[in-house]
Design a protein around this motif. Structure first.
Motif, PDB file in Angstrom:
ATOM      1  N   LYS A  62       0.821  -1.199   0.000  1.00  0.00           N
ATOM      2  CA  LYS A  62       0.000   0.000   0.000  1.00  0.00           C
ATOM      3  C   LYS A  62       0.863   1.260   0.000  1.00  0.00           C
ATOM      4  CE  LYS A  62      -3.910  -2.288   0.333  1.00  0.00           C
ATOM      5  NZ  LYS A  62      -4.867  -2.339  -0.792  1.00  0.00           N
ATOM      6  N   ASP A  63       0.520   2.187  -0.885  1.00  0.00           N
ATOM      7  CA  ASP A  63       1.167   3.504  -0.966  1.00  0.00           C
ATOM      8  C   ASP A  63       2.613   3.458  -1.454  1.00  0.00           C
ATOM      9  OD1 ASP A  63      -1.151   4.814  -0.014  1.00  0.00           O
ATOM     10  OD2 ASP A  63      -0.585   4.320   2.050  1.00  0.00           O
ATOM     11  N   ILE A  64       3.060   2.345  -2.025  1.00  0.00           N
ATOM     12  CA  ILE A  64       4.411   2.318  -2.583  1.00  0.00           C
ATOM     13  C   ILE A  64       4.471   3.338  -3.733  1.00  0.00           C
ATOM     14  CG2 ILE A  64       3.869   0.431  -4.196  1.00  0.00           C
ATOM     15  CD1 ILE A  64       6.785  -0.506  -3.838  1.00  0.00           C
ATOM     16  N   PRO A  65       5.509   4.173  -3.797  1.00  0.00           N
ATOM     17  CA  PRO A  65       5.571   5.225  -4.826  1.00  0.00           C
ATOM     18  C   PRO A  65       6.009   4.686  -6.183  1.00  0.00           C
ATOM     19  CG  PRO A  65       7.507   5.359  -3.434  1.00  0.00           C
ATOM     20  CD  PRO A  65       6.628   4.287  -2.830  1.00  0.00           C
ATOM     21  N   LEU A  66       5.263   3.700  -6.677  1.00  0.00           N
ATOM     22  CA  LEU A  66       5.534   3.115  -7.984  1.00  0.00           C
ATOM     23  C   LEU A  66       4.687   3.876  -8.996  1.00  0.00           C
ATOM     24  CD1 LEU A  66       6.945   1.004  -9.667  1.00  0.00           C
ATOM     25  CD2 LEU A  66       5.259  -0.687  -8.927  1.00  0.00           C
ATOM     26  N   GLU A  67       5.323   4.777  -9.702  1.00  0.00           N
ATOM     27  CA  GLU A  67       4.610   5.725 -10.541  1.00  0.00           C
ATOM     28  C   GLU A  67       4.478   5.257 -11.986  1.00  0.00           C
ATOM     29  OE1 GLU A  67       5.917   9.929  -8.449  1.00  0.00           O
ATOM     30  OE2 GLU A  67       6.997   9.243 -10.224  1.00  0.00           O
ATOM     31  N   THR A  68       3.375   5.640 -12.589  1.00  0.00           N
ATOM     32  CA  THR A  68       3.181   5.423 -14.021  1.00  0.00           C
ATOM     33  C   THR A  68       3.824   6.572 -14.793  1.00  0.00           C
ATOM     34  OG1 THR A  68       1.076   4.289 -13.655  1.00  0.00           O
ATOM     35  CG2 THR A  68       1.495   5.162 -15.875  1.00  0.00           C
ATOM     36  N   VAL A  69       4.660   6.234 -15.745  1.00  0.00           N
ATOM     37  CA  VAL A  69       5.212   7.230 -16.666  1.00  0.00           C
ATOM     38  C   VAL A  69       4.376   7.108 -17.932  1.00  0.00           C
ATOM     39  CG1 VAL A  69       7.258   8.038 -17.884  1.00  0.00           C
ATOM     40  CG2 VAL A  69       7.506   6.948 -15.642  1.00  0.00           C
ATOM     41  N   TRP A  70       3.439   7.999 -18.078  1.00  0.00           N
ATOM     42  CA  TRP A  70       2.415   7.862 -19.112  1.00  0.00           C
ATOM     43  C   TRP A  70       3.005   7.730 -20.507  1.00  0.00           C
ATOM     44  CZ3 TRP A  70      -1.881   6.368 -17.178  1.00  0.00           C
ATOM     45  CH2 TRP A  70      -2.251   6.785 -15.897  1.00  0.00           C
ATOM     46  N   GLY A  71       2.493   6.741 -21.231  1.00  0.00           N
ATOM     47  CA  GLY A  71       2.949   6.490 -22.589  1.00  0.00           C
ATOM     48  C   GLY A  71       4.300   5.819 -22.670  1.00  0.00           C
ATOM     49  N   PHE A  72       4.860   5.414 -21.514  1.00  0.00           N
ATOM     50  CA  PHE A  72       6.203   4.829 -21.519  1.00  0.00           C
ATOM     51  C   PHE A  72       6.293   3.592 -20.638  1.00  0.00           C
ATOM     52  CE2 PHE A  72      10.658   4.663 -19.984  1.00  0.00           C
ATOM     53  CZ  PHE A  72      11.296   4.537 -21.212  1.00  0.00           C
ATOM     54  N   GLY A  73       6.132   3.770 -19.324  1.00  0.00           N
ATOM     55  CA  GLY A  73       6.288   2.629 -18.427  1.00  0.00           C
ATOM     56  C   GLY A  73       6.114   3.028 -16.974  1.00  0.00           C
ATOM     57  N   TYR A  74       7.087   2.644 -16.121  1.00  0.00           N
ATOM     58  CA  TYR A  74       6.966   2.866 -14.683  1.00  0.00           C
ATOM     59  C   TYR A  74       8.316   3.199 -14.062  1.00  0.00           C
ATOM     60  CZ  TYR A  74       2.486   0.486 -15.363  1.00  0.00           C
ATOM     61  OH  TYR A  74       1.238   0.126 -15.802  1.00  0.00           O
ATOM     62  N   ARG A  75       8.256   3.800 -12.872  1.00  0.00           N
ATOM     63  CA  ARG A  75       9.460   4.032 -12.085  1.00  0.00           C
ATOM     64  C   ARG A  75       9.107   4.047 -10.610  1.00  0.00           C
ATOM     65  NH1 ARG A  75      10.562  10.408 -13.421  1.00  0.00           N
ATOM     66  NH2 ARG A  75       8.711  11.252 -12.370  1.00  0.00           N
ATOM     67  N   LEU A  76      10.088   3.722  -9.774  1.00  0.00           N
ATOM     68  CA  LEU A  76       9.949   3.794  -8.330  1.00  0.00           C
ATOM     69  C   LEU A  76      10.547   5.118  -7.867  1.00  0.00           C
ATOM     70  CD1 LEU A  76       9.132   2.371  -5.649  1.00  0.00           C
ATOM     71  CD2 LEU A  76      11.486   1.503  -5.557  1.00  0.00           C
ATOM     72  N   ARG A  77       9.716   5.997  -7.347  1.00  0.00           N
ATOM     73  CA  ARG A  77      10.192   7.310  -6.914  1.00  0.00           C
ATOM     74  C   ARG A  77      10.875   7.222  -5.553  1.00  0.00           C
ATOM     75  NH1 ARG A  77       5.726   9.618  -5.955  1.00  0.00           N
ATOM     76  NH2 ARG A  77       5.964   9.819  -3.703  1.00  0.00           N
ATOM     77  N   GLY A  78      12.021   7.853  -5.430  1.00  0.00           N
ATOM     78  CA  GLY A  78      12.731   7.917  -4.168  1.00  0.00           C
ATOM     79  C   GLY A  78      12.656   9.319  -3.590  1.00  0.00           C
ATOM     80  N   ASN A  79      13.062   9.462  -2.319  1.00  0.00           N
ATOM     81  CA  ASN A  79      13.024  10.770  -1.668  1.00  0.00           C
ATOM     82  C   ASN A  79      14.013  11.736  -2.297  1.00  0.00           C
ATOM     83  OD1 ASN A  79      11.001  10.128   0.123  1.00  0.00           O
ATOM     84  ND2 ASN A  79      12.424   9.359   1.679  1.00  0.00           N
ATOM     85  N   LYS A  80      15.135  11.178  -2.804  1.00  0.00           N
ATOM     86  CA  LYS A  80      16.175  12.031  -3.365  1.00  0.00           C
ATOM     87  C   LYS A  80      16.320  11.702  -4.851  1.00  0.00           C
ATOM     88  CE  LYS A  80      18.880  12.414   0.906  1.00  0.00           C
ATOM     89  NZ  LYS A  80      20.215  12.168   1.525  1.00  0.00           N
ATOM     90  N   GLU A  81      16.277  12.730  -5.650  1.00  0.00           N
ATOM     91  CA  GLU A  81      16.497  12.541  -7.071  1.00  0.00           C
ATOM     92  C   GLU A  81      17.969  12.291  -7.328  1.00  0.00           C
ATOM     93  OE1 GLU A  81      14.366  12.418  -9.505  1.00  0.00           O
ATOM     94  OE2 GLU A  81      12.591  12.847  -8.308  1.00  0.00           O
ATOM     95  N   GLU A  82      18.258  11.360  -8.253  1.00  0.00           N
ATOM     96  CA  GLU A  82      19.631  11.062  -8.569  1.00  0.00           C
ATOM     97  C   GLU A  82      20.173  12.085  -9.547  1.00  0.00           C
ATOM     98  OE1 GLU A  82      19.592   7.059  -9.999  1.00  0.00           O
ATOM     99  OE2 GLU A  82      19.415   6.218  -7.996  1.00  0.00           O
TER     100      GLU A  82
END
Length: 228
Positions: free
Chosen positions: A208-228
Motif C-alpha cells: 500500500k502507498d508504494i511510490p511506484l509511478e506510471t510514466v504515461w505512454g512509456f512505463g513505470y518508475r519507483l520514486r525515491g526521496n532524493k532525485e539522482e
C-alpha cells in the motif's frame, strides 16, 4: 532436485504417456482429470510445475491458470488441441510459461520442462551472498528473496520480487514496458505488455502507498526521496 509435476488432462491415453515419460525422467507425478482436482492439490500439496490441458470438463484450463497465477509464479505448461495464434496468446497472457499444441512429442515436452526448470531455479547453483537493497521504506533481502515494506515482511511471487528488486536497484529511473518484459519475463516471452501492467497492479495492491509511478505512454518508475 526431485521436482513434483502435476498433470491436468482428461484424455487417459495422454495421461498415461506423459506420466510414464515424467517418471522415467525421475519426477514425482500427480495426474488428475479436472481443474477442480488441481485446485485441491494446490491447496494441499502444491507442485513445482503444472501441465494443463485447456479443454477440460467444468473449469477450463484458462480459468485454472488465472487462479494459480493470482497466487504464485509456479511454472505452467499449457497443452491444447487449439492451435490458433489467439489461443496461444491468451494462454500465455493468463500465466502460461509455454504452450504446446496437440499432438506433441513427449520428448519435446520433456525438453521444455527441463528448460523452464533451469530458468526458474538458477539460484540453486549460485553461491549465496548476504545483501540488502534499501529504497526508503522498501527493503529487499536478495539472498533469501524476502521483501519488507514499512518494516513488515510481504508475501510476493517470483515476478513481483524480480520487478521490485529491479526498481529498488534503480530508484527514480523510468523503465519502459519493453525493458520490464525483458528483465522480468526474459527473452522467451512473446505475449502482450499488458502483463507488466497487471504485475504493477498486484504490487500496488500488496504494498500500500508504494511510490511506484506510471510514466504515461512509456512505463513505470519507483520514486525515491532524493532525485539522482
Amino acid at each position: 532436485m526431485n521436482y513434483h509435476i502435476a498433470v491436468i488432462e482428461d484424455d487417459k491415453n495422454i495421461q498415461n504417456i506423459v506420466s510414464a515419460f515424467l517418471k522415467k525422467e525421475g519426477y514425482q507425478v500427480s495426474v488428475m482429470d479436472s481443474a477442480e482436482k488441481g485446485i485441491k492439490l494446490w491447496k494441499s500439496n502444491p507442485p513445482d510445475m503444472w501441465i494443463v490441458d485447456i479443454m477440460l470438463p467444468g473449469m477450463d484450463g484458462y480459468e485454472f491458470c488465472k487462479r494459480i497465477r493470482n497466487e504464485s509464479e509456479v511454472p505452467i505448461i499449457i497443452i491444447s488441441a487449439k492451435d490458433e495464434e489467439i489461443d496461444k496468446i491468451l494462454g500465455l497472457e493468463l500465466g502460461g510459461d509455454d504452450y504446446l499444441t496437440k499432438p506433441f512429442s513427449p520428448r519435446e515436452l520433456m525438453a521444455r520442462i527441463k528448460r523452464i526448470f533451469k530458468r526458474y531455479r538458477p539460484v540453486e547453483t549460485e553461491p549465496k551472498h548476504e545483501e540488502q537493497v534499501i529504497a526508503d521504506e522498501l527493503v529487499i533481502d536478495k539472498s533469501d528473496r524476502r521483501v519488507f515494506w514499512i518494516g513488515k515482511e510481504q508475501e510476493v511471487t517470483t515476478k513481483e520480487f524480480d520487478m521490485l528488486l529491479l526498481f529498488a536497484e534503480n530508484v527514480n529511473r523510468a523503465f519502459s514496458r519493453e525493458e520490464l518484459l525483458l528483465s522480468v519475463w526474459g527473452e522467451d516471452y512473446f505475449g502482450s505488455d499488458r502483463a507488466v501492467d497487471d504485475l504493477v497492479k498486484r504490487i500496488r495492491k500488496k504494498l500500500k502507498d508504494i511510490p511506484l509511478e506510471t510514466v504515461w505512454g512509456f512505463g513505470y518508475r519507483l520514486r525515491g526521496n532524493k532525485e539522482e
